[in-house]
Design an enzyme around this catalytic site. Sequence first.
Site, mmCIF file in Angstrom:
data_model
loop_
_atom_site.group_PDB
_atom_site.id
_atom_site.type_symbol
_atom_site.label_atom_id
_atom_site.label_comp_id
_atom_site.label_asym_id
_atom_site.label_seq_id
_atom_site.Cartn_x
_atom_site.Cartn_y
_atom_site.Cartn_z
ATOM 1 N N ASP A 1 162.963 40.239 -38.513
ATOM 2 C CA ASP A 1 164.358 40.259 -38.944
ATOM 3 C C ASP A 1 165.323 39.996 -37.787
ATOM 4 O O ASP A 1 166.535 40.120 -37.938
ATOM 5 C CB ASP A 1 164.710 41.558 -39.676
ATOM 6 N N ASP B 1 161.456 39.498 -33.590
ATOM 7 C CA ASP B 1 160.658 40.054 -34.678
ATOM 8 C C ASP B 1 161.123 39.437 -35.998
ATOM 9 O O ASP B 1 161.981 38.551 -36.016
ATOM 10 C CB ASP B 1 160.693 41.591 -34.689
ATOM 11 N N SER C 1 161.031 44.414 -41.416
ATOM 12 C CA SER C 1 161.152 44.315 -39.967
ATOM 13 C C SER C 1 159.816 43.992 -39.308
ATOM 14 O O SER C 1 159.193 42.995 -39.637
ATOM 15 C CB SER C 1 161.742 45.628 -39.474
ATOM 16 N N ASP D 1 166.216 41.413 -34.999
ATOM 17 C CA ASP D 1 167.065 42.354 -34.268
ATOM 18 C C ASP D 1 166.484 42.662 -32.888
ATOM 19 O O ASP D 1 167.207 42.989 -31.967
ATOM 20 C CB ASP D 1 167.339 43.652 -35.066
#
Lengths: 446, 445
Positions: free
Chosen positions: B241, B239, B99, B243
């Site tokens: 990933d 970001d 992440s 989300d």
Amino acid sequence: MNDRVRITVSGIRGKVPQSLNVDIASKFASAFASYLDEGRVAGCRDSRFSSHMLEMAVCSSVLAAGLDYIDFGLLPTPFLQFLMKREPFSGGVSISGGHNPLPWNAVVLLNEEGAYLEPFEGSEVFNIYESGDFKKASWKNLGAAAERDFPVELYLKEMSKWVNVQRIRESSFKVVGDLCNGAISPFIGVFGEFFNCKLVTVNDDLGKPFPHPPEPSIEHAGQVEAVVKATDADIGFLINSDSSRISFVSEKGKGLSEELTLPLCIFSLQGKISKVMTTVATSSWADWAAGRIGIDVHKTKVGQSAVIHMMGAENAEVGGEGSGSVAFSPFSSGYDALLSLAFLLDLMSKEGKRLSEIMAPFPEYYMEKCKIEVPPEMTYKVMDKLEKVYAKESPDFTDGIRVERKCLWFNIRPSTTEFILRLILEGETESLVKSAKAEIIERIEE
Amino acid sequence: MRISDLKVSISGIRGIVGKGLTPQLLMKFSEAFATFIGGGTIAVGSDTRPSAEMVKYAVFSGILSCGATPLDLGILPIPSLQIYTKEKKLEGAISITASHNPVEWNALKLIKKGGVFLYPYEAEELLDLYYQGKFRRVDNPSKIEKEPNPFELHEKRIFQFADIDLIRRKRPKVVVDPCGGAAAPFVKKFLERLGAEVICVNCEISGEFPRNPEPLPENLNLLCEAVKTSGADIGFAQDADADRLAAIDEKGNPIGEENTLALAVDYYLSNKKKSPVVVNLSTSKVLEDVARKSGVSFFRSKVGEINVSRKMVQVGAKIGGEGNGGIIAADVHTCRDSFTGMVLLLELLAWSGKRFSELKEDLPQYHMIKEKVNISFREGKRILSKLAEKFKDGRVDFTDGVRVDYPDFWFHVRPSNTEPVLRIIVEALEEGLANMILKKIKEDL
């Protein structure tokens, strides 16, 4: 006890998942990659259901140590060994149970030449495995994985340097093969076309499980024998699942012992070789064949690692064992079933004879192979005792004990993979062999 | 104090590549997950970290080992993976992403049937399996499968939800910065199909993140500059990933992740559906004001997507999220989704006819400070009870760490699940007050 993983220079062998699983495979791959330290690793696998899983574990571990992984996918081990002799790789890993039946599988480690590890190389890898002190590359220096196809044209081109392709093509042999649903299946067609053979194959489906235990022994030859007869073929063959071992069936539909593969290849290579490497447990047919073409035989320990490395040390061009395994050092540093098949086609076309005619002059030998169950703590006591018992007959200790008598020899040695003693006897008659066997077993039980 | 570079927790397994995060551990964790799931298909997606390849093969072998089928979805945003898992009714999924953590980190995040993260008690059970090493290893592993276009499903789902005509009529000019992360291969086309004119910065996948992947204002200089010079209507930062989302106004100023969530929720409540709102305990009070304005009920949950989404299901909330830019619209899926967030903000822009900076000005203004303080995990508990004692005249809440509310300020202090740090969030009407409270909290550390 029998579920224990076996760790030897011929690979990390075990039953999936009881003794061989992704955890052990990845730790060995990490140890091996740490030992190799840098460069790239060539990888391949056989068609067993567990092979892809084990290969992924190996691949991840190789990358984590900072080495690249070149994946040749489903490929016979000998093909990888062939390529490794010609291209720079730091080492190789083949996921292949070879002749072992399911649910066995193995992680076979290859050195930069494509040969099985030598004992000193193996012990270094095993030491790293034990210490758990694996090389860890930082995120910037991880290896990369790439997929590649095997250059089958190069393989055939190199093969054609050692056989008379034109003559084989002109013979347009009719050939029947049992591929054991093994890794050779996708390649056999190209081989057949190259040598202008009319090829009929059975058990040639990679997606299917093994039709019979993957050893090319005569007891599994029934299917090929029947097809050879039915199709009036010139020759039949059985290959093990990773294409390192082969045995033949004559045009009469008679299966030949896998002990005959090496002597037939020796005949085929007449004029191209000067020395043969074989083992203390291999049939005298090899000695006989070498004698007929006037070359030396040297005997070493059982197993591909020992044979290949002694071939190098003794400058023997050809080597092999009674399991149907033959290696030819100018070609590659491993046993290769397809190469043996090419040698046989070459021999038949050169002699202009049918296979049964070529077999005609072979002497009659009777061989018996048996397993004697001995508790592990007793193994070496039994071997000590036998050493004393047979001391008078000046035995050979190259691997276990080998005794030579007039018209008979036997070899007894502890198995490296099971808790048994392997006894092999060969003599000119069945009764000689039977009585010697009875005598040895009696000595063990005394 | 020893800070481990490997963290096995209910959030998954996380560590530094080349140190704690070895193929053996990744494999073992995947075996535990496949055993926990009990077979079936497990989808695997990753962000763009260079270590993804090494991690992926370890994960595949672990999944195969315990009788499940890995489905290779390649580089894929985590919300897309969650939605794919839900729509295809898969047994589970593993996302390979650390992440917002720096590039040398990587992690496995575990997704269960229905496309949501494991509940804490399920994660506990998984950890139990992991530590005991009792895996359901099989003798006939299955094969790896591949799906070439998994993002399509995500996009389709959003397009059913979005008012595309509204956005197309506006034809907004957008600059997007996916940080060379999991959204990079998809986001430009996605926005173009919504009818936007798109400039993409940090769209190349280079193996190194072009900026710190956390979409905080200080990491978004290139994006802000690009918005200003191109005369765009809005900028978006994702970001690694994909989300989390942070928006930039047309002047090139980051409006902050808290306000990004607030504007999305406000728009949803006024133009989509009236619904309760759920945010986590660390989220700005702006969200409470937004909910009150629309006359809907407002709830706070523990920090973490699964806690928010669970609470949303519980109270029947259709909209919510986390103040770090994690926007959740249940109509698409109960997961934090930067793509859904972009759609809501683009609709807002088109519908309101205002400039984005004006929209931000319409929100109540608070001053928020977010701080991380390194602590050992053992120290955490002691500090929390000390703080509760010190601020006992406020409204004290122990749901997740400690949160204390006063009429003109509140703070939330909790040990992180993913790093050995204490996260401190203070929000007040005045900057001076916020600073003073922070100072008071830090006296005890």
